[in-house]
Design an enzyme around this catalytic site. Structure first.
Site, PDB file in Angstrom:
ATOM      1  N   ASP A   1       3.416  27.759  -4.799  1.00 14.97           N
ATOM      2  CA  ASP A   1       3.157  27.316  -5.471  1.00 14.97           C
ATOM      3  C   ASP A   1       3.075  28.209  -7.046  1.00 14.97           C
ATOM      4  OD1 ASP A   1       2.712  23.978  -6.337  1.00 14.97           O
ATOM      5  OD2 ASP A   1       1.729  25.579  -7.745  1.00 14.97           O
ATOM      6  N   ARG A  33       1.667  19.475   7.013  1.00 15.78           N
ATOM      7  CA  ARG A  33       0.932  20.066   5.651  1.00 15.78           C
ATOM      8  C   ARG A  33      -0.906  18.891   7.068  1.00 15.78           C
ATOM      9  NH1 ARG A  33      -1.059  16.921   1.964  1.00 15.78           N
ATOM     10  NH2 ARG A  33      -1.902  17.367   0.091  1.00 15.78           N
ATOM     11  N   ARG A  36      12.101  21.822  -5.029  1.00 18.33           N
ATOM     12  CA  ARG A  36      11.233  20.976  -3.813  1.00 18.33           C
ATOM     13  C   ARG A  36      11.873  20.643  -2.661  1.00 18.33           C
ATOM     14  NH1 ARG A  36       6.324  19.085  -7.239  1.00 18.33           N
ATOM     15  NH2 ARG A  36       6.136  21.133  -8.462  1.00 18.33           N
TER      16      ARG A  36
HETATM   17  O1  CP3 Z   1      11.182  24.204  -4.560  1.00 16.40           O
HETATM   18  C1  CP3 Z   1      10.152  24.596  -3.490  1.00 16.40           C
HETATM   19  O2  CP3 Z   1      10.553  23.801  -2.583  1.00 16.40           O
HETATM   20  C2  CP3 Z   1       9.162  25.503  -3.658  1.00 16.40           C
HETATM   21  C3  CP3 Z   1       7.966  25.546  -3.202  1.00 16.40           C
HETATM   22  C4  CP3 Z   1       7.864  24.764  -4.890  1.00 16.40           C
HETATM   23  C5  CP3 Z   1       6.228  23.938  -5.319  1.00 16.40           C
HETATM   24  N1  CP3 Z   1       6.258  23.599  -6.450  1.00 16.40           N
HETATM   25  C6  CP3 Z   1       5.626  23.740  -3.860  1.00 16.40           C
HETATM   26  C7  CP3 Z   1       4.535  22.108  -4.447  1.00 16.40           C
HETATM   27  C8  CP3 Z   1       7.430  25.235  -6.571  1.00 16.40           C
HETATM   28  C9  CP3 Z   1       8.956  25.942  -6.386  1.00 16.40           C
HETATM   29  C10 CP3 Z   1       6.713  25.092  -7.193  1.00 16.40           C
HETATM   30  C11 CP3 Z   1       7.331  25.239  -8.661  1.00 16.40           C
HETATM   31  C12 CP3 Z   1       5.962  24.385  -9.459  1.00 16.40           C
HETATM   32  N2  CP3 Z   1       4.738  24.574  -8.990  1.00 16.40           N
HETATM   33  C13 CP3 Z   1       6.695  24.175 -10.550  1.00 16.40           C
HETATM   34  C14 CP3 Z   1       7.572  24.453 -11.711  1.00 16.40           C
HETATM   35  C15 CP3 Z   1       8.951  23.482 -10.808  1.00 16.40           C
HETATM   36  C16 CP3 Z   1       8.553  22.475 -11.201  1.00 16.40           C
HETATM   37  O3  CP3 Z   1       8.367  21.280 -10.738  1.00 16.40           O
HETATM   38  O4  CP3 Z   1       8.648  22.357 -13.192  1.00 16.40           O
HETATM   39  C17 CP3 Z   1       5.132  23.725 -11.402  1.00 16.40           C
HETATM   40  C18 CP3 Z   1       5.270  22.841 -12.394  1.00 16.40           C
HETATM   41  C19 CP3 Z   1       3.933  23.444  -9.773  1.00 16.40           C
HETATM   42  C20 CP3 Z   1       2.720  23.046 -10.833  1.00 16.40           C
HETATM   43  C21 CP3 Z   1       2.459  21.988  -9.331  1.00 16.40           C
HETATM   44  N3  CP3 Z   1       1.469  22.366  -8.380  1.00 16.40           N
HETATM   45  C22 CP3 Z   1       1.966  20.121  -9.968  1.00 16.40           C
HETATM   46  C23 CP3 Z   1       2.122  20.000 -11.230  1.00 16.40           C
HETATM   47  C24 CP3 Z   1       1.682  20.144  -9.048  1.00 16.40           C
HETATM   48  C25 CP3 Z   1       1.400  18.293  -7.924  1.00 16.40           C
HETATM   49  C26 CP3 Z   1       2.564  17.495  -8.528  1.00 16.40           C
HETATM   50  C27 CP3 Z   1       2.887  16.877  -7.653  1.00 16.40           C
HETATM   51  O5  CP3 Z   1       4.344  17.301  -6.980  1.00 16.40           O
HETATM   52  O6  CP3 Z   1       2.464  16.571  -6.324  1.00 16.40           O
HETATM   53  C28 CP3 Z   1       2.178  20.706  -7.586  1.00 16.40           C
HETATM   54  C29 CP3 Z   1       2.022  20.737  -5.837  1.00 16.40           C
HETATM   55  C30 CP3 Z   1       3.277  20.512  -4.921  1.00 16.40           C
HETATM   56  N4  CP3 Z   1       3.867  21.933  -5.043  1.00 16.40           N
HETATM   57  C31 CP3 Z   1       3.174  20.295  -4.536  1.00 16.40           C
HETATM   58  C32 CP3 Z   1       4.753  20.859  -3.768  1.00 16.40           C
HETATM   59  C33 CP3 Z   1       5.154  20.974  -2.352  1.00 16.40           C
HETATM   60  C34 CP3 Z   1       3.111  18.701  -4.299  1.00 16.40           C
HETATM   61  C35 CP3 Z   1       1.505  19.083  -2.647  1.00 16.40           C
HETATM   62  C36 CP3 Z   1       1.438  18.011  -2.627  1.00 16.40           C
HETATM   63  O7  CP3 Z   1       1.994  18.805  -0.679  1.00 16.40           O
HETATM   64  O8  CP3 Z   1       0.807  17.981  -2.335  1.00 16.40           O
END
Ligand code: CP3
Length: 343
Positions: free
Chosen positions: A75, A38, A25
């Site tokens: 994602d 964003r 992330r």
């Molecule tokens: O690592 C990176 O920078 C690459 C991008 C990336 C994101 N999500 C961007 C993201 C990667 C590799 C993921 C993987 C992901 N997404 C996983 C597996 C890894 C882990 O964290 O266990 C999972 C379970 C998800 C599903 C997901 N996406 C959730 C549960 C959430 C909400 C939780 C949160 O942090 O808000 C997201 C949103 C998300 N994916 C964000 C980002 C940068 C935040 C979104 C925002 O800008 O509001």
């Protein structure tokens, strides 16, 4: 000639003086420049599907910190969306999806080969990144592993214990098995398309692997990873693959060998001394600083960073966090971490 970039050398099994470093992330809300882009995109999913902006946020942490790897901004839940599920994000809560609770919901999903129609902007992001990234920074593509993605598709949201997915697995094993098979095929196609567009390493995120026990772990975490990796390696024998069977505990032992992965990413619960002794002789390891330390900072951040670097100094290691960096992290603490690794 062999690729001599630090990440590629570590993933090939070389022991390095200073490990390559990147963060899960790394493009995210802790960075003011990410929040600005964003806002420009409007919302998270629009950011994912706008190639110029997704490439921009991927590049931001590389510019600011000079990490040794970049990771495609996207994602894991885009694959269910491409299979026909509804997907939206509730601010402050997380993802929501239409649910798959039985055979009828499963039948309404699209076939695996249909995903590219929705996911083509992601491949365009990869192509832009290959042009714009510094040559010394490899690009990591990624996808969610079938079990983890299935837990969101079945429950329609994140769940603390993956209860709905376990219930479907136990009460309707046929539909559950079909869903895992569909996701295995779709994930393979998605990762192959990322590689065709220019991804140089791929990572498979199985964030909820730890809730699978016994034979279920073998059938639904290990086997799908093995199938996906075999298909990737059949097409690209030299493609390095990182797996992340998060919270697998003792099941980390043997996971890389059994799946054919080049590296296992370790969560924060894995003891570094144990992993150095047991896992590092089997494959490269990645990890595993507690992301909370990037909120806290101070001497503990420095000490823990040095402890992890030291523990893994005798074998192949990619420095990373044990889970994603949080929005509360202080960007200045990332500089302190890097200084403790490289300085
Ligand atoms: O690592 C990176 O920078 C690459 C991008 C990336 C994101 N999500 C961007 C993201 C990667 C590799 C993921 C993987 C992901 N997404 C996983 C597996 C890894 C882990 O964290 O266990 C999972 C379970 C998800 C599903 C997901 N996406 C959730 C549960 C959430 C909400 C939780 C949160 O942090 O808000 C997201 C949103 C998300 N994916 C964000 C980002 C940068 C935040 C979104 C925002 O800008 O509001």
């Amino acid at each position: 000639m062999a690729d001599d970039r630090l990440l590629m050398r570590a993933l090939r099994g070389e022991t390095l003086q200073v490990p390559p470093v990147w963060m899960m992330r790394q493009a995210g809300r802790y960075l003011p420049e990410y929040r600005a882009t964003r806002a420009q995109a409007g919302d998270f999913l629009s950011l994912c599907y706008t190639p110029e902006l997704a490439a921009e946020v991927t590049l931001q942490p590389i510019r600011r910190y000079g990490f040794d790897a970049s990771i495609l901004f996207a994602d894991i839940l885009l694959v269910p969306q491409a299979l026909g599920a509804d997907l939206w994000f509730v601010t402050g809560e997380g993802p929501r999806l239409s649910t798959v609770t039985g055979a009828a919901d499963f039948a309404a999903l699209k076939p695996a080969e249909a995903i590219h129609e929705t996911l083509s902007p992601i491949y365009e992001t990869v192509r832009i990144l290959r042009r714009e990234l510094p040559a010394e920074v490899p690009l990591i593509g990624f996808a969610g592993a079938p079990w983890t993605v299935a837990t969101y598709m079945i429950a329609g949201r994140g769940t603390p214990d993956q209860g709905p997915a376990h219930r479907l697995k136990d009460t309707d094993p046929e539909t559950f098995g079909h869903l895992i098979d569909l996701l295995t095929e779709a994930t393979t196609g998605y990762l192959l398309a990322q590689v065709a567009a220019g991804a140089e390493v791929v990572k498979l995120f199985d964030s909820w692997a730890g809730s699978l026990k016994g034979a279920d772990f073998d059938r639904f975490a290990l086997e799908p990873a093995k199938k996906i990796i075999a298909a990737l390696k059949a097409a690209h024998p030299d493609l390095p693959v990182i797996t992340f069977p998060r919270e697998a505990g003792p099941r980390y032992d043997g996971f890389a060998r059994a799946t054919g992965a080049d590296c296992v990413a370790l969560d924060t619960a894995v003891d570094a001394a144990w992993a150095a002794e047991v896992l590092q002789p089997q494959s490269c390891v990645q990890g595993n600083l507690d992301p909370q330390l990037l909120v806290e900072g101070g001497q503990r951040l420095i000490d823990e960073t040095r402890r992890i670097v030291g523990a893994f100094s005798g074998g192949p290691h990619v420095f990373n966090l044990g889970h994603g960096i949080t929005p509360q992290a202080d960007p200045a603490n990332v500089d302190i971490m890097l200084e403790a690794i490289r300085g």
